[in-house]
Design a protein around this motif. Structure first.
Motif, PDB file in Angstrom:
ATOM      1  N   LEU A 134       0.855  -1.180   0.000  1.00 28.02           N
ATOM      2  CA  LEU A 134       0.000   0.000   0.000  1.00 28.02           C
ATOM      3  C   LEU A 134       0.898   1.239   0.000  1.00 28.02           C
ATOM      4  N   ALA A 135       0.600   2.162  -0.911  1.00 30.08           N
ATOM      5  CA  ALA A 135       1.477   3.330  -1.034  1.00 30.08           C
ATOM      6  C   ALA A 135       0.662   4.609  -1.103  1.00 30.08           C
ATOM      7  N   GLU A 136       1.200   5.659  -0.501  1.00 30.25           N
ATOM      8  CA  GLU A 136       0.631   6.988  -0.691  1.00 30.25           C
ATOM      9  C   GLU A 136       1.439   7.662  -1.792  1.00 30.25           C
ATOM     10  N   ILE A 137       0.730   8.147  -2.815  1.00 34.58           N
ATOM     11  CA  ILE A 137       1.423   8.770  -3.945  1.00 34.58           C
ATOM     12  C   ILE A 137       1.395  10.278  -3.773  1.00 34.58           C
ATOM     13  N   HIS A 138       2.566  10.869  -3.747  1.00 36.52           N
ATOM     14  CA  HIS A 138       2.686  12.325  -3.589  1.00 36.52           C
ATOM     15  C   HIS A 138       2.993  12.931  -4.961  1.00 36.52           C
ATOM     16  N   THR A 139       1.995  13.570  -5.533  1.00 35.61           N
ATOM     17  CA  THR A 139       2.206  14.155  -6.869  1.00 35.61           C
ATOM     18  C   THR A 139       2.762  15.576  -6.769  1.00 35.61           C
ATOM     19  N   ASP A 140       2.764  16.122  -5.547  1.00 35.32           N
ATOM     20  CA  ASP A 140       3.157  17.527  -5.382  1.00 35.32           C
ATOM     21  C   ASP A 140       4.599  17.700  -4.923  1.00 35.32           C
ATOM     22  N   LEU A 141       5.347  16.608  -4.790  1.00 40.49           N
ATOM     23  CA  LEU A 141       6.715  16.725  -4.269  1.00 40.49           C
ATOM     24  C   LEU A 141       7.750  16.597  -5.379  1.00 40.49           C
ATOM     25  N   SER A 142       8.755  17.481  -5.341  1.00 38.45           N
ATOM     26  CA  SER A 142       9.891  17.345  -6.254  1.00 38.45           C
ATOM     27  C   SER A 142      10.773  16.210  -5.749  1.00 38.45           C
ATOM     28  N   MET A 143      11.774  15.850  -6.545  1.00 35.81           N
ATOM     29  CA  MET A 143      12.691  14.785  -6.122  1.00 35.81           C
ATOM     30  C   MET A 143      13.373  15.171  -4.801  1.00 35.81           C
ATOM     31  N   GLN A 144      13.813  16.440  -4.723  1.00 34.87           N
ATOM     32  CA  GLN A 144      14.516  16.896  -3.528  1.00 34.87           C
ATOM     33  C   GLN A 144      13.587  16.905  -2.305  1.00 34.87           C
ATOM     34  N   GLU A 145      12.361  17.433  -2.525  1.00 37.77           N
ATOM     35  CA  GLU A 145      11.402  17.483  -1.418  1.00 37.77           C
ATOM     36  C   GLU A 145      11.025  16.070  -0.975  1.00 37.77           C
ATOM     37  N   SER A 146      10.938  15.158  -1.933  1.00 37.20           N
ATOM     38  CA  SER A 146      10.590  13.776  -1.569  1.00 37.20           C
ATOM     39  C   SER A 146      11.692  13.155  -0.728  1.00 37.20           C
ATOM     40  N   ALA A 147      12.952  13.540  -1.036  1.00 37.66           N
ATOM     41  CA  ALA A 147      14.073  13.020  -0.239  1.00 37.66           C
ATOM     42  C   ALA A 147      14.032  13.593   1.179  1.00 37.66           C
ATOM     43  N   TRP A 148      13.733  14.891   1.295  1.00 36.48           N
ATOM     44  CA  TRP A 148      13.586  15.498   2.624  1.00 36.48           C
ATOM     45  C   TRP A 148      12.437  14.848   3.386  1.00 36.48           C
ATOM     46  N   PHE A 149      11.374  14.506   2.673  1.00 35.10           N
ATOM     47  CA  PHE A 149      10.233  13.828   3.298  1.00 35.10           C
ATOM     48  C   PHE A 149      10.714  12.520   3.944  1.00 35.10           C
ATOM     49  N   GLY A 150      11.454  11.724   3.181  1.00 34.79           N
ATOM     50  CA  GLY A 150      11.965  10.459   3.708  1.00 34.79           C
ATOM     51  C   GLY A 150      12.919  10.674   4.866  1.00 34.79           C
ATOM     52  N   TYR A 151      13.732  11.712   4.732  1.00 36.20           N
ATOM     53  CA  TYR A 151      14.694  12.053   5.795  1.00 36.20           C
ATOM     54  C   TYR A 151      13.955  12.333   7.100  1.00 36.20           C
ATOM     55  N   GLU A 152      12.908  13.149   7.005  1.00 33.25           N
ATOM     56  CA  GLU A 152      12.175  13.517   8.222  1.00 33.25           C
ATOM     57  C   GLU A 152      11.453  12.305   8.827  1.00 33.25           C
ATOM     58  N   GLN A 153      10.926  11.434   7.958  1.00 31.28           N
ATOM     59  CA  GLN A 153      10.278  10.215   8.458  1.00 31.28           C
ATOM     60  C   GLN A 153      11.295   9.363   9.216  1.00 31.28           C
ATOM     61  N   ASN A 154      12.472   9.193   8.620  1.00 33.16           N
ATOM     62  CA  ASN A 154      13.497   8.357   9.256  1.00 33.16           C
ATOM     63  C   ASN A 154      14.003   8.972  10.555  1.00 33.16           C
ATOM     64  N   GLU A 155      14.157  10.299  10.563  1.00 32.83           N
ATOM     65  CA  GLU A 155      14.599  10.962  11.793  1.00 32.83           C
ATOM     66  C   GLU A 155      13.576  10.720  12.901  1.00 32.83           C
ATOM     67  N   GLY A 156      12.292  10.798  12.535  1.00 28.80           N
ATOM     68  CA  GLY A 156      11.236  10.580  13.517  1.00 28.80           C
ATOM     69  C   GLY A 156      11.273   9.186  14.108  1.00 28.80           C
ATOM     70  N   ARG A 157      11.757   8.225  13.314  1.00 27.35           N
ATOM     71  CA  ARG A 157      11.823   6.841  13.798  1.00 27.35           C
ATOM     72  C   ARG A 157      13.226   6.479  14.281  1.00 27.35           C
ATOM     73  N   SER A 158      14.094   7.475  14.353  1.00 27.04           N
ATOM     74  CA  SER A 158      15.495   7.255  14.780  1.00 27.04           C
ATOM     75  C   SER A 158      16.174   6.161  13.956  1.00 27.04           C
ATOM     76  N   GLN A 159      15.937   6.171  12.652  1.00 25.61           N
ATOM     77  CA  GLN A 159      16.502   5.099  11.822  1.00 25.61           C
ATOM     78  C   GLN A 159      17.784   5.519  11.116  1.00 25.61           C
ATOM     79  N   HIS A 160      18.192   6.758  11.304  1.00 23.84           N
ATOM     80  CA  HIS A 160      19.396   7.227  10.633  1.00 23.84           C
ATOM     81  C   HIS A 160      20.626   7.005  11.480  1.00 23.84           C
ATOM     82  N   CYS A 161      21.729   6.683  10.839  1.00 31.49           N
ATOM     83  CA  CYS A 161      23.006   6.823  11.514  1.00 31.49           C
ATOM     84  C   CYS A 161      23.676   8.059  10.900  1.00 31.49           C
ATOM     85  N   ASP A 162      24.772   8.498  11.513  1.00 33.38           N
ATOM     86  CA  ASP A 162      25.403   9.729  11.033  1.00 33.38           C
ATOM     87  C   ASP A 162      25.882   9.589   9.587  1.00 33.38           C
ATOM     88  N   LEU A 163      26.326   8.392   9.224  1.00 30.69           N
ATOM     89  CA  LEU A 163      26.779   8.189   7.841  1.00 30.69           C
ATOM     90  C   LEU A 163      25.623   8.403   6.867  1.00 30.69           C
TER      91      LEU A 163
END
Length: 332
Positions: A134-163
């Motif tokens: 199941l996917a939510e399709i975002h037609t209003d996001l640029s490639m860069q904004e979509s990457a920031w979207f993923g970044y913020e989701q991952n930060e919220g779930r503490s899934q990022h490492c510094d690398l």
DNA sequence: GTTCTGCGTTGTATCCTTAT
DNA sequence: ATAAGGATACAACGCAGAAC
């Protein structure tokens, strides 16, 4: 985005770690997964919205996992086989709790680019859990904004490492964003931004070690290693990085080692000391250095200052110049 | 943008006291 | 005697500000 996308895959390849971003258009996407047709596409439909729905303006639909391409600006780099296997297991047991997020692929009609949920996509592909998610399709996001979207989701779930963070920032910089803008948006000081950028200065041999221990090598460590690499070369840097990881040394140890390697004569013998805490202050002694911070009441202040000044006569040395020697009242 | 320095917070080792 | 809990000292960490 008209700019050619950055080619950073050289920074990110490893035998043990699955690269997140490299290909755009995906010539090597595996064919449709042969799946037991009796298995429901999404096992826990009660936990997710039904396919092809519109939920408060959100476009939700089921998407074949083989139609989803990686994001070239992916905010995350480190996907170990264990992570993907664990996520596959979770999906099998619990089903899909939340939709993944995608944007339409601007260069391949009918295909999508992932914003958030790449681990789940890989889990489904590699471990044949579901054919579709199941996917939510975002037609209003640029490639860069979509990457920031993923970044913020991952930060919220503490899934990022510094690398992960550092490589994401490098991709954005290569795509035209400034380091200052990224620091502002990621809520980093420019000091930390400078530390994160150190990963990009490290040679592949060192990055290989970091990828094997992503939690061990934070931005501070990357900065220290980059400094050593710059001044002392690859051999010393690889050797120190290996020792740091294998002996599970502390960050302080690494900093001291780098300092010692770069300034071999500047080593100081560690001196013993003591610290005494009071309700109204603290007194510290380290070797030949004394530090006192204390609050003194108004009625005691004059007597205290007089006594302290008499004590200072024992060890205090007058400044070198006559000008400096002019009496100055220094706040205690 | 880079580097150094220092500060506040957190984690940990050690010692001491108290309860069992 | 010893385990448990509390207090203390110090190391380690993360980060911001200042200097360059």
């Amino acid at each position: 985005m008209s700019k050619p996308l950055p080619k950073l895959s050289g920074l990110i390849k490893s035998g043990a770690v699955v690269p997140a971003t490299p290909m755009y258009g995906l010539p090597d996407i595996p064919g449709p997964v042969a799946r037991d047709e009796t298995t429901p596409l999404i096992e826990t439909q009660d936990k997710v919205a039904p396919p092809e729905t519109s939920n408060g303006g959100r476009k939700l639909t089921t998407v074949n996992v083989n139609l989803i391409d990686p994001n070239p600006l992916a905010p995350r780099e480190v996907y170990t086989p264990e992570m993907i296997r664990d996520r596959a297991e979770d999906l099998r047991v619990q089903g899909q709790h939340d939709p993944i997020h995608v944007i339409p692929n601007p260069s391949a009609a009918g295909r999508f680019i992932i914003c958030d949920g790449w681990t789940r996509v890989q889990a489904c592909r590699e471990h044949k859990v579901f054919d579709t998610l199941l996917a939510e399709i975002h037609t209003d996001l640029s490639m860069q904004e979509s990457a920031w979207f993923g970044y913020e989701q991952n930060e919220g779930r503490s899934q990022h490492c510094d690398l992960d963070r550092a490589m994401f920032y490098e991709k954005l910089i290569a795509a035209g964003e400034t380091a200052a803008e990224i620091a502002r948006r990621a809520k980093l000081s420019k000091t930390m931004m400078s530390f994160y950028r150190a990963y990009g200065k490290l040679p592949e041999d060192v990055l290989e070690i970091i990828r094997l221990h992503p939690g061990k090598f934070g931005a501070t460590e990357a900065y220290q290693l980059a400094k050593l690499y710059d001044k002392a070369g690859i051999r010393k840097t690889v050797s120190l990085a290996n020792k740091y990881a294998s002996e599970d040394q502390t960050q302080r140890w690494l900093t001291n080692q780098v300092q010692a390697l770069l300034n071999p004569n500047a080593q100081k013998a560690k001196t013993a000391g003591k610290t005494i805490r009071y309700a109204n202050g603290v007194y510290k002694q380290r070797g030949d250095s004394f530090e006192l911070v204390i609050t003194v009441s108004a009625e005691q202040r004059e007597a205290f200052a007089q006594g302290l000044e008499e004590l200072l006569e024992i060890a205090a040395i007058a400044p070198a110049t006559a000008e400096d020697a002019d009496e100055k009242h220094v706040e205690l």
